[in-house]
Write a protein that holds these residues in place. Structure first.
Motif, PDB file in Angstrom:
ATOM      1  N   ALA A   1      -4.521  22.247  -4.362  1.00 33.13           N
ATOM      2  CA  ALA A   1      -3.398  21.326  -4.586  1.00 33.13           C
ATOM      3  C   ALA A   1      -3.797  20.074  -5.349  1.00 33.13           C
ATOM      4  O   ALA A   1      -2.944  19.382  -5.917  1.00 33.13           O
ATOM      5  CB  ALA A   1      -2.758  20.933  -3.249  1.00 33.13           C
ATOM      6  N   GLY A   2      -5.070  19.749  -5.356  1.00 34.97           N
ATOM      7  CA  GLY A   2      -5.523  18.556  -6.065  1.00 34.97           C
ATOM      8  C   GLY A   2      -5.155  17.274  -5.342  1.00 34.97           C
ATOM      9  O   GLY A   2      -4.888  17.266  -4.138  1.00 34.97           O
ATOM     10  N   SER A   3      -5.107  16.194  -6.089  1.00 32.49           N
ATOM     11  CA  SER A   3      -4.800  14.884  -5.511  1.00 32.49           C
ATOM     12  C   SER A   3      -3.789  14.178  -6.412  1.00 32.49           C
ATOM     13  O   SER A   3      -4.120  13.246  -7.137  1.00 32.49           O
ATOM     14  CB  SER A   3      -6.081  14.052  -5.374  1.00 32.49           C
ATOM     15  N   ILE A   4      -2.559  14.621  -6.367  1.00 29.95           N
ATOM     16  CA  ILE A   4      -1.494  14.025  -7.161  1.00 29.95           C
ATOM     17  C   ILE A   4      -0.747  13.028  -6.284  1.00 29.95           C
ATOM     18  O   ILE A   4      -0.083  13.425  -5.319  1.00 29.95           O
ATOM     19  CB  ILE A   4      -0.517  15.090  -7.696  1.00 29.95           C
ATOM     20  N   PRO A   5      -0.849  11.712  -6.557  1.00 28.44           N
ATOM     21  CA  PRO A   5      -0.191  10.705  -5.715  1.00 28.44           C
ATOM     22  C   PRO A   5       1.309  10.961  -5.596  1.00 28.44           C
ATOM     23  O   PRO A   5       1.990  11.241  -6.579  1.00 28.44           O
ATOM     24  CB  PRO A   5      -0.476   9.394  -6.458  1.00 28.44           C
ATOM     25  N   GLY A   6       1.798  10.880  -4.363  1.00 27.88           N
ATOM     26  CA  GLY A   6       3.215  11.079  -4.108  1.00 27.88           C
ATOM     27  C   GLY A   6       3.660  12.515  -4.120  1.00 27.88           C
ATOM     28  O   GLY A   6       4.847  12.808  -3.921  1.00 27.88           O
ATOM     29  N   ARG A   7       2.732  13.440  -4.337  1.00 27.12           N
ATOM     30  CA  ARG A   7       3.105  14.857  -4.439  1.00 27.12           C
ATOM     31  C   ARG A   7       2.207  15.764  -3.604  1.00 27.12           C
ATOM     32  O   ARG A   7       2.691  16.536  -2.789  1.00 27.12           O
ATOM     33  CB  ARG A   7       3.073  15.284  -5.893  1.00 27.12           C
ATOM     34  N   THR A   8       0.914  15.712  -3.825  1.00 26.89           N
ATOM     35  CA  THR A   8      -0.006  16.575  -3.071  1.00 26.89           C
ATOM     36  C   THR A   8      -1.108  15.788  -2.368  1.00 26.89           C
ATOM     37  O   THR A   8      -1.980  16.396  -1.754  1.00 26.89           O
ATOM     38  CB  THR A   8      -0.669  17.610  -4.001  1.00 26.89           C
ATOM     39  N   GLN A   9      -1.096  14.481  -2.468  1.00 23.12           N
ATOM     40  CA  GLN A   9      -2.176  13.673  -1.894  1.00 23.12           C
ATOM     41  C   GLN A   9      -1.916  13.439  -0.407  1.00 23.12           C
ATOM     42  O   GLN A   9      -1.142  12.578  -0.023  1.00 23.12           O
ATOM     43  CB  GLN A   9      -2.299  12.338  -2.619  1.00 23.12           C
ATOM     44  N   THR A  10      -2.585  14.230   0.430  1.00 19.39           N
ATOM     45  CA  THR A  10      -2.462  14.093   1.877  1.00 19.39           C
ATOM     46  C   THR A  10      -3.373  12.962   2.369  1.00 19.39           C
ATOM     47  O   THR A  10      -4.133  12.380   1.599  1.00 19.39           O
ATOM     48  CB  THR A  10      -2.836  15.409   2.566  1.00 19.39           C
ATOM     49  N   ILE A  11      -3.310  12.671   3.648  1.00 19.32           N
ATOM     50  CA  ILE A  11      -4.112  11.570   4.201  1.00 19.32           C
ATOM     51  C   ILE A  11      -5.612  11.798   4.002  1.00 19.32           C
ATOM     52  O   ILE A  11      -6.309  10.899   3.535  1.00 19.32           O
ATOM     53  CB  ILE A  11      -3.791  11.362   5.694  1.00 19.32           C
ATOM     54  N   PRO A  12      -6.172  12.973   4.360  1.00 16.32           N
ATOM     55  CA  PRO A  12      -7.620  13.165   4.140  1.00 16.32           C
ATOM     56  C   PRO A  12      -8.022  13.014   2.677  1.00 16.32           C
ATOM     57  O   PRO A  12      -9.071  12.425   2.372  1.00 16.32           O
ATOM     58  CB  PRO A  12      -7.862  14.592   4.645  1.00 16.32           C
TER      59      PRO A  12
ATOM     60  N   MET B   1       0.839  -1.201   0.000  1.00 14.45           N
ATOM     61  CA  MET B   1       0.000   0.000   0.000  1.00 14.45           C
ATOM     62  C   MET B   1       0.875   1.252   0.000  1.00 14.45           C
ATOM     63  O   MET B   1       1.892   1.312   0.714  1.00 14.45           O
ATOM     64  CB  MET B   1      -0.937   0.006   1.224  1.00 14.45           C
ATOM     65  N   ASP B   2       0.494   2.235  -0.793  1.00 13.36           N
ATOM     66  CA  ASP B   2       1.243   3.490  -0.875  1.00 13.36           C
ATOM     67  C   ASP B   2       1.035   4.297   0.396  1.00 13.36           C
ATOM     68  O   ASP B   2      -0.087   4.706   0.709  1.00 13.36           O
ATOM     69  CB  ASP B   2       0.780   4.274  -2.105  1.00 13.36           C
ATOM     70  N   LEU B   3       2.115   4.525   1.121  1.00 11.28           N
ATOM     71  CA  LEU B   3       2.043   5.274   2.376  1.00 11.28           C
ATOM     72  C   LEU B   3       2.561   6.707   2.220  1.00 11.28           C
ATOM     73  O   LEU B   3       2.770   7.389   3.218  1.00 11.28           O
ATOM     74  CB  LEU B   3       2.849   4.549   3.466  1.00 11.28           C
ATOM     75  N   SER B   4       2.752   7.140   0.984  1.00 13.14           N
ATOM     76  CA  SER B   4       3.251   8.504   0.771  1.00 13.14           C
ATOM     77  C   SER B   4       2.330   9.585   1.343  1.00 13.14           C
ATOM     78  O   SER B   4       2.830  10.639   1.782  1.00 13.14           O
ATOM     79  CB  SER B   4       3.487   8.755  -0.724  1.00 13.14           C
ATOM     80  N   PRO B   5       0.988   9.397   1.371  1.00 11.79           N
ATOM     81  CA  PRO B   5       0.149  10.435   1.983  1.00 11.79           C
ATOM     82  C   PRO B   5       0.506  10.733   3.438  1.00 11.79           C
ATOM     83  O   PRO B   5       0.328  11.863   3.902  1.00 11.79           O
ATOM     84  CB  PRO B   5      -1.269   9.864   1.866  1.00 11.79           C
ATOM     85  N   ILE B   6       1.010   9.713   4.152  1.00 14.66           N
ATOM     86  CA  ILE B   6       1.380   9.922   5.558  1.00 14.66           C
ATOM     87  C   ILE B   6       2.549  10.894   5.646  1.00 14.66           C
ATOM     88  O   ILE B   6       2.539  11.861   6.416  1.00 14.66           O
ATOM     89  CB  ILE B   6       1.724   8.583   6.229  1.00 14.66           C
ATOM     90  N   TRP B   7       3.583  10.629   4.841  1.00 15.17           N
ATOM     91  CA  TRP B   7       4.751  11.505   4.833  1.00 15.17           C
ATOM     92  C   TRP B   7       4.391  12.901   4.359  1.00 15.17           C
ATOM     93  O   TRP B   7       4.829  13.907   4.939  1.00 15.17           O
ATOM     94  CB  TRP B   7       5.835  10.896   3.956  1.00 15.17           C
ATOM     95  N   ILE B   8       3.580  12.995   3.321  1.00 11.10           N
ATOM     96  CA  ILE B   8       3.188  14.308   2.794  1.00 11.10           C
ATOM     97  C   ILE B   8       2.408  15.090   3.849  1.00 11.10           C
ATOM     98  O   ILE B   8       2.634  16.291   4.045  1.00 11.10           O
ATOM     99  CB  ILE B   8       2.356  14.144   1.510  1.00 11.10           C
ATOM    100  N   SER B   9       1.493  14.427   4.543  1.00 12.90           N
ATOM    101  CA  SER B   9       0.693  15.102   5.575  1.00 12.90           C
ATOM    102  C   SER B   9       1.564  15.568   6.732  1.00 12.90           C
ATOM    103  O   SER B   9       1.414  16.700   7.219  1.00 12.90           O
ATOM    104  CB  SER B   9      -0.402  14.166   6.087  1.00 12.90           C
ATOM    105  N   LEU B  10       2.469  14.708   7.200  1.00 15.41           N
ATOM    106  CA  LEU B  10       3.339  15.079   8.322  1.00 15.41           C
ATOM    107  C   LEU B  10       4.252  16.240   7.931  1.00 15.41           C
ATOM    108  O   LEU B  10       4.444  17.184   8.713  1.00 15.41           O
ATOM    109  CB  LEU B  10       4.168  13.878   8.767  1.00 15.41           C
ATOM    110  N   LYS B  11       4.810  16.171   6.730  1.00 23.25           N
ATOM    111  CA  LYS B  11       5.694  17.249   6.268  1.00 23.25           C
ATOM    112  C   LYS B  11       4.913  18.545   6.103  1.00 23.25           C
ATOM    113  O   LYS B  11       5.370  19.621   6.522  1.00 23.25           O
ATOM    114  CB  LYS B  11       6.351  16.835   4.950  1.00 23.25           C
ATOM    115  N   THR B  12       3.731  18.453   5.501  1.00 23.52           N
ATOM    116  CA  THR B  12       2.900  19.641   5.289  1.00 23.52           C
ATOM    117  C   THR B  12       2.483  20.271   6.608  1.00 23.52           C
ATOM    118  O   THR B  12       2.592  21.493   6.794  1.00 23.52           O
ATOM    119  CB  THR B  12       1.647  19.277   4.473  1.00 23.52           C
ATOM    120  N   ALA B  13       1.999  19.450   7.546  1.00 20.91           N
ATOM    121  CA  ALA B  13       1.541  19.964   8.836  1.00 20.91           C
ATOM    122  C   ALA B  13       2.689  20.582   9.624  1.00 20.91           C
ATOM    123  O   ALA B  13       2.514  21.612  10.286  1.00 20.91           O
ATOM    124  CB  ALA B  13       0.875  18.854   9.639  1.00 20.91           C
ATOM    125  N   SER B  14       3.866  19.984   9.557  1.00 23.15           N
ATOM    126  CA  SER B  14       5.020  20.498  10.301  1.00 23.15           C
ATOM    127  C   SER B  14       5.449  21.858   9.765  1.00 23.15           C
ATOM    128  O   SER B  14       5.664  22.810  10.537  1.00 23.15           O
ATOM    129  CB  SER B  14       6.187  19.507  10.218  1.00 23.15           C
TER     130      SER B  14
END
Length: 220
Positions: A165-176, A1-14
């Motif tokens: 930002a849209g929903s670009i996998p691995g780039r802008t796709q956050t967890i929500p 499963m692609d877990l990149s949304p987790i990293w993107i969300s944590l980086k974005t929120a931080s």
């Protein structure tokens, strides 16, 4: 499963939390101590993202940073495109979480005994010395609380993020956003996993804040 949304969300929120902490403190300082006229109007404008629907906030951000806007056109001259980029997720998260930081910090500032600041001025301290040596240390618990609430709000941001930002996998796709896409495609397993993860992150943040406040209260 692609877990990149987790990293993107944590980086974005931080990153957005760092931004709103600086801007929120400066805005709260101005409104609490410096603003003499139009305080109610300025306060209302600063709190506007809190009461507007996230999609409306996203719409305004599109108007501001779109390629046809003056700001967007100016940025494009330096080959900087905000819309549908990771930077757009940060801007969306910072915009919707800013009022939480501002309101919390402003309340902390206004609860400080003004006699302490007057004493500092009597002793010859500058306004910035008073701010850094008296105001910030006394308001520190409120600032920490604002940081945690802003982080939790940023990591859960959906509407404005999807708009700008849209929903670009691995780039802008956050967890929500990833949860929404998973639900749309009937991938319930991925949706369940992401829901559990974002709930755990938010719960851990609020639990950590509560434990820290309890510790500070006992220490005092």
């Amino acid at each position: 499963m692609d877990l990149s949304p987790i990293w993107i969300s944590l980086k974005t929120a931080s990153v957005s939390t760092v931004i709103v902490t600086i801007l929120g403190i400066l805005a709260a300082r101005y409104v609490a101590f410096r603003c003499k006229h139009g305080k109610a109007l300025i306060d209302g404008l600063l709190n506007l993202p809190l009461v507007l629907p996230p999609t409306v906030v996203g719409f305004f951000l599109l108007l501001i940073f779109g390629v046809r806007s003056p700001i967007g056109a100016l940025l494009m001259q330096w080959n900087i495109k905000i819309v549908f980029s990771w930077g757009a997720t940060v801007i969306a998260a910072a915009t919707v979480s800013f009022p939480l930081m501002y309101k919390t910090v402003r309340t902390s500032f206004e609860l400080i005994d003004t006699n302490l600041m007057r004493a500092g001025r009597t002793l010859g301290s500058s306004e910035w010395d008073i701010f850094f040596r008296i105001v910030l240390p006394l308001a520190w618990p409120g600032i920490i609380g604002g940081c945690v609430m802003s982080f939790a709000r940023a990591i859960g941001e959906f509407g404005a993020t999807l708009m700008i930002a849209g929903s670009i996998p691995g780039r802008t796709q956050t967890i929500p956003v990833a949860i929404y896409i998973a639900m749309q495609s009937n991938d319930m397993t991925r949706a369940y996993v992401l829901v559990i993860i974002i709930t755990a992150i938010s719960l851990l943040a609020t639990y950590g804040l509560n434990r820290w406040l309890i510790h500070k209260q006992k220490y005092r």
